[in-house]
Write an enzyme that holds these catalytic residues in place. Structure first.
Site, PDB file in Angstrom:
ATOM      1  N   CYS A 267      24.350 -51.493  88.095  1.00  0.00           N
ATOM      2  CA  CYS A 267      25.312 -50.618  87.646  1.00  0.00           C
ATOM      3  C   CYS A 267      26.556 -50.824  88.553  1.00  0.00           C
ATOM      4  O   CYS A 267      27.816 -50.535  88.277  1.00  0.00           O
ATOM      5  CB  CYS A 267      24.956 -49.286  87.847  1.00  0.00           C
ATOM      6  SG  CYS A 267      24.091 -48.560  89.391  1.00  0.00           S
TER       7      CYS A 267
ATOM      8  N   GLU B  85      24.116 -40.136  88.972  1.00  0.00           N
ATOM      9  CA  GLU B  85      24.726 -41.510  89.518  1.00  0.00           C
ATOM     10  C   GLU B  85      24.722 -42.148  87.996  1.00  0.00           C
ATOM     11  O   GLU B  85      23.608 -42.422  87.499  1.00  0.00           O
ATOM     12  CB  GLU B  85      23.952 -42.268  90.310  1.00  0.00           C
ATOM     13  CG  GLU B  85      24.044 -41.789  91.963  1.00  0.00           C
ATOM     14  CD  GLU B  85      23.008 -42.285  92.718  1.00  0.00           C
ATOM     15  OE1 GLU B  85      22.597 -43.336  92.437  1.00  0.00           O
ATOM     16  OE2 GLU B  85      22.722 -41.751  93.642  1.00  0.00           O
TER      17      GLU B  85
ATOM     18  N   GLY C 118      21.260 -42.701  85.645  1.00  0.00           N
ATOM     19  CA  GLY C 118      20.895 -43.160  84.297  1.00  0.00           C
ATOM     20  C   GLY C 118      22.434 -43.099  83.506  1.00  0.00           C
ATOM     21  O   GLY C 118      23.458 -43.550  84.266  1.00  0.00           O
TER      22      GLY C 118
ATOM     23  N   THR D 220      22.795 -39.278  78.578  1.00  0.00           N
ATOM     24  CA  THR D 220      21.768 -38.351  79.122  1.00  0.00           C
ATOM     25  C   THR D 220      22.143 -37.406  79.970  1.00  0.00           C
ATOM     26  O   THR D 220      21.768 -36.117  80.493  1.00  0.00           O
ATOM     27  CB  THR D 220      20.699 -39.377  79.749  1.00  0.00           C
ATOM     28  OG1 THR D 220      20.123 -40.293  78.677  1.00  0.00           O
ATOM     29  CG2 THR D 220      19.288 -38.486  80.078  1.00  0.00           C
TER      30      THR D 220
HETATM   31  P1  ADP Z   1      19.237 -45.986  80.712  1.00  0.00           P
HETATM   32  O1  ADP Z   1      20.603 -46.424  79.782  1.00  0.00           O
HETATM   33  O2  ADP Z   1      19.103 -46.436  81.856  1.00  0.00           O
HETATM   34  O3  ADP Z   1      18.296 -46.185  79.678  1.00  0.00           O
HETATM   35  P2  ADP Z   1      18.944 -43.032  80.216  1.00  0.00           P
HETATM   36  O4  ADP Z   1      19.982 -42.014  80.569  1.00  0.00           O
HETATM   37  O5  ADP Z   1      18.587 -43.270  78.707  1.00  0.00           O
HETATM   38  O6  ADP Z   1      19.449 -44.588  81.007  1.00  0.00           O
HETATM   39  O7  ADP Z   1      17.554 -42.940  80.926  1.00  0.00           O
HETATM   40  C1  ADP Z   1      17.512 -42.741  82.399  1.00  0.00           C
HETATM   41  C2  ADP Z   1      16.362 -41.820  82.623  1.00  0.00           C
HETATM   42  O8  ADP Z   1      16.480 -40.560  81.960  1.00  0.00           O
HETATM   43  C3  ADP Z   1      14.835 -42.209  82.066  1.00  0.00           C
HETATM   44  O9  ADP Z   1      13.844 -41.804  83.114  1.00  0.00           O
HETATM   45  C4  ADP Z   1      14.665 -41.444  80.731  1.00  0.00           C
HETATM   46  O10 ADP Z   1      13.304 -41.340  80.538  1.00  0.00           O
HETATM   47  C5  ADP Z   1      15.364 -40.196  81.113  1.00  0.00           C
HETATM   48  N1  ADP Z   1      15.945 -39.300  80.115  1.00  0.00           N
HETATM   49  C6  ADP Z   1      16.422 -39.718  78.990  1.00  0.00           C
HETATM   50  N2  ADP Z   1      16.779 -38.628  78.024  1.00  0.00           N
HETATM   51  C7  ADP Z   1      16.363 -37.560  78.906  1.00  0.00           C
HETATM   52  C8  ADP Z   1      16.362 -36.169  78.644  1.00  0.00           C
HETATM   53  N3  ADP Z   1      17.052 -35.716  77.532  1.00  0.00           N
HETATM   54  N4  ADP Z   1      16.277 -35.416  79.847  1.00  0.00           N
HETATM   55  C9  ADP Z   1      15.745 -35.748  81.060  1.00  0.00           C
HETATM   56  N5  ADP Z   1      15.701 -37.265  81.262  1.00  0.00           N
HETATM   57  C10 ADP Z   1      15.997 -37.883  80.330  1.00  0.00           C
END
Ligand code: ADP
Length: 487
Positions: free
Chosen positions: A290, A257, A235, A239
Site C-alpha cells: 500500500c 489504514e 484493508g 470495507t
Molecule cells: P483487500 O482489498 O485487502 O482484500 P478488504 O477490505 O476486502 O481488502 O479486506 C481486508 C480485511 O477485511 C480482510 O480480513 C477481510 O476479511 C475483512 N473484511 C471484509 N469485509 C468485511 C466486513 N464487512 N466486516 C469486517 N471485515 C471485513
C-alpha cells in the site's frame, strides 16, 4: 471439536481458531492455495461464523479484567516472550507465509518476520517507558491517565499478513486491551502459526484470540458486537466504510489504514540513478504494497535519462518462485486479483493511455504479471487515480515544483510520498506540501516504529505507531488534583 493441524513442507500449521487459550475447529472450512502453483492446495482452514465471533468476543470480555490488571512490567514480559518465540520460529513462519502469499522468502526471513518480533519487543519497551503527562495550572495538577479500554477487534489484509497483524496487535495488548484478530481469508496460514506461541508466551486465556474466516460474516459480526471497545482495520476503503458504520453504531473508536497511490517525485537536481533504481524497486513484491510510490512524476529535463535507467533496472527483475533467492517479483496472490490488475490495464489501453512496457500476464494461466509502465492520456485517467495493488506504475512529467506538488496531491489518497532531490530547501518545501501520512526523502520504506503511521483522505483515518497507538487503545482520563491546602 478436536484441535487440528496440517503439515505443509514439514511444518505443522494449526487449522483452527484460537479462542480463550484453546484451539477450536469449525464445521465449515475454506481452502487456501499457493499463488505460485494454484493447483497446490495448502490447507483447509476453519471458517468462523457469527457464533465463532460471539465466542471470541466473550473470551476477550472475560479476559479483560485479568489482562488489564497485569502490571505494565508483566504485560511487557509476555510481549517480549512472544517476540522471542517469533524469532525462534522465524524460518517456519516465513516459509508458510511464502507458500501462502508468495511473498519473497528471503525478504520474509530477513525483514518482515524479524520486524514482527520487533513490533512486540518495541511495544514492551514503549509501555514500560510510557509516561503520564502531567502539568500544573490554575492551582491544580493535571494528570493524564491511560485506562485500558476493553476488547479490541483487529481486522487485517492479505498482504504481509504476519507483520501487519503484529503491528496492530502489539500496541493493543501493551495497552491492556484484549484482542480478537481476524486475518484475511486469502493468506491465513502465517497468522495461524502465531496461535502456537500465545500460551507459551504467558498470556492469560482469552487475552489474545485469533479467528479465521471471511469478512462478510465473521468479520462483520466481530466489528458490530457492542461489547467490542476498539476497532482497528487495514484493508480497502470500501470495507472501511462498512466497518466504520458498524463502529459508529456502537460509538466505538475506529482506525483504518487503507490504500495508497503514492507519488514518487524525481527532480532534475537529484541522484538520478538512485531515483530510477528506487522507481524500478516499486515492482518488488509485485506492487502488492500500500505504501508503494506508483505514480512516477519526473521533471521534464531528465525524463529521457530517467527512463533509460528505469528500464535498465526494471529489466533486472526476475519473476519466479518466491523461495528462490534470485526472484524479485512474486506471483500475485489470487486469480481474482490478477484478473483485477489485468482489467485495470485493459481499461487504460481502451482509454488511450500509452502502455510503455509490460501490460500483460507473464505466462498464461500463471499468476505473475509483467512490470508495467503506463503514460496516462490525462491525470484524470483511472490508471492514475485508483489504486491497482499490482506491478503497474504510471509516469507523468512536470516542469515546476508547483506542478509536481499539484500532481502529487491530485488523488483521493494520501498514504505515502517519495521525493528525490539534492536540495534540502526543496525537500523541506515539497515534503511539507505533499499531503500524505509519510513522505520519504531520498529513501523508501525506512520507518521508525515510534513515528505516527496512517493516511489522509481515502488512505485512512487515525494514526498508529508509538504513543499514537497507545492513545488510540486507551480511554484517556484527566485527574485534576487541587494543589492548595484544602481547608
Ligand atoms: P483487500 O482489498 O485487502 O482484500 P478488504 O477490505 O476486502 O481488502 O479486506 C481486508 C480485511 O477485511 C480482510 O480480513 C477481510 O476479511 C475483512 N473484511 C471484509 N469485509 C468485511 C466486513 N464487512 N466486516 C469486517 N471485515 C471485513
Amino acid at each position: 471439536m478436536a484441535h487440528e493441524y496440517v503439515e505443509i513442507e514439514g511444518i505443522s500449521v494449526p487449522t483452527g481458531h484460537f479462542i480463550g487459550g484453546e484451539h477450536v475447529s469449525s464445521v465449515e472450512t475454506f481452502e487456501t492455495r499457493s499463488p505460485m502453483q494454484w493447483d497446490w492446495k495448502l490447507a483447509d482452514i476453519a471458517r468462523g461464523t457469527k457464533e465463532t465471533a460471539n465466542q471470541a468476543v466473550t473470551a476477550a470480555v472475560d479476559a479483560f479484567p485479568v489482562w488489564s490488571r497485569y502490571t505494565v512490567q508483566d504485560r511487557a514480559t509476555c510481549l517480549q516472550h512472544l517476540a522471542d518465540l517469533i524469532d525462534e520460529n522465524k524460518d517456519d513462519i516465513a516459509t508458510v507465509e511464502c507458500l501462502d502469499m508468495a511473498m519473497l522468502l528471503e525478504s520474509l526471513k530477513l525483514r518482515l518476520i524479524p520486524r514482527a518480533a520487533l513490533n512486540f519487543r518495541n511495544y514492551a519497551n514503549i509501555i514500560i517507558d510510557a509516561e503520564e503527562r502531567a502539568w500544573s495550572s490554575k492551582g491544580t495538577l493535571n494528570r493524564i491517565i491511560r485506562m485500558p479500554a476493553g476488547p479490541a477487534v483487529i481486522i487485517t489484509p492479505w498482504n504481509a499478513p504476519f507483520m501487519l497483524s503484529t503491528w496492530k496487535v502489539a500496541p493493543a495488548l501493551a495497552s491492556g486491551n484484549t484482542v480478537i484478530l481476524k486475518p484475511a481469508e486469502w493468506s491465513p496460514l502465517s497468522t495461524a502459526k502465531l496461535t502456537e506461541f500465545i500460551n507459551e508466551a504467558g498470556f492469560p486465556s482469552g487475552a489474545f484470540n485469533i479467528v479465521q474466516g471471511f469478512g462478510s460474516d465473521l468479520g462483520a459480526a466481530l466489528v458490530s458486537d457492542p461489547r467490542v471497545k476498539r476497532v482497528s482495520f487495514t484493508g480497502s476503503p470500501e470495507t472501511a466504510r462498512k466497518i466504520g458504520h458498524a463502529a459508529a453504531e456502537n460509538i466505538v473508536p475506529f482506525t483504518a489504514e487503507l490504500g495508497g497511490k503514492g507519488p514518487l517525485i524525481v527532480f532534475e537536481d537529484c541522484d538520478l540513478d538512485a531515483a530510477a533504481k528506487k522507481a524500478a524497486g516499486q515492482f518488488d513484491d509485485s506492487g502488492q504494497v500500500c505504501l508503494a510510490g506508483t505514480r512516477l512524476l519526473v521533471q521534464t529535463g531528465v525524463m529521457g535519462d530517467f527512463l533509460k535507467l528505469f528500464h535498465a533496472y526494471t529489466d533486472q527483475h526476475v519473476m519466479g518462485d518466491s523461495r528462490d533467492a534470485a526472484t524479485t517479483m512474486a506471483a500475485l496472490i489470487h486469480p481474482l486479483h490478477i484478473e483485477k490488475v489485468a482489467a485495470f490495464v485493459e481499461r487504460a489501453r481502451a482509454n488511450g493511455d500509452k502502455i510503455i512496457r509490460g501490460g500483460k500476464v507473464h505466462k498464461e494461466g500463471r499468476l505473475w504479471y509483467e512490470p508495467t509502465l503506463i503514460q496516462p492520456k490525462s491525470n484524470n485517467s483511472e490508471i492514475v487515480q485508483n489504486e491497482i495493488f499490482g506491478p503497474v506504475l504510471t509516469i507523468q512529467d512536470f516542469e515546476t515544483e508547483e506542478e509536481a506538488i499539484a500532481l502529487a496531491n491530485s488523488t483521493k489518497y494520501g498514504l505515502s510520498g517519495i521525493i528525490y532531490t539534492s536540495s534540502a530547501e526543496r525537500a523541506e518545501r515539497v515534503g511539507r506540501a505533499v499531503r500524505s501520512g509519510i513522505v520519504w526523502i531520498n529513501c523508501f520504506l525506512i520507518r521508525d516504529l515510534s513515528a505516527p503511521f496512517g493516511g489522509i483522505g481515502e488512505s485512512g483515518i487515525g494514526r498508529e505507531g508509538g504513543d499514537y497507538a497507545l492513545d488510540f487503545h486507551a480511554d484517556l482520563k484527566t485527574l485534576q488534583i487541587y494543589e492548595g491546602s484544602v481547608t
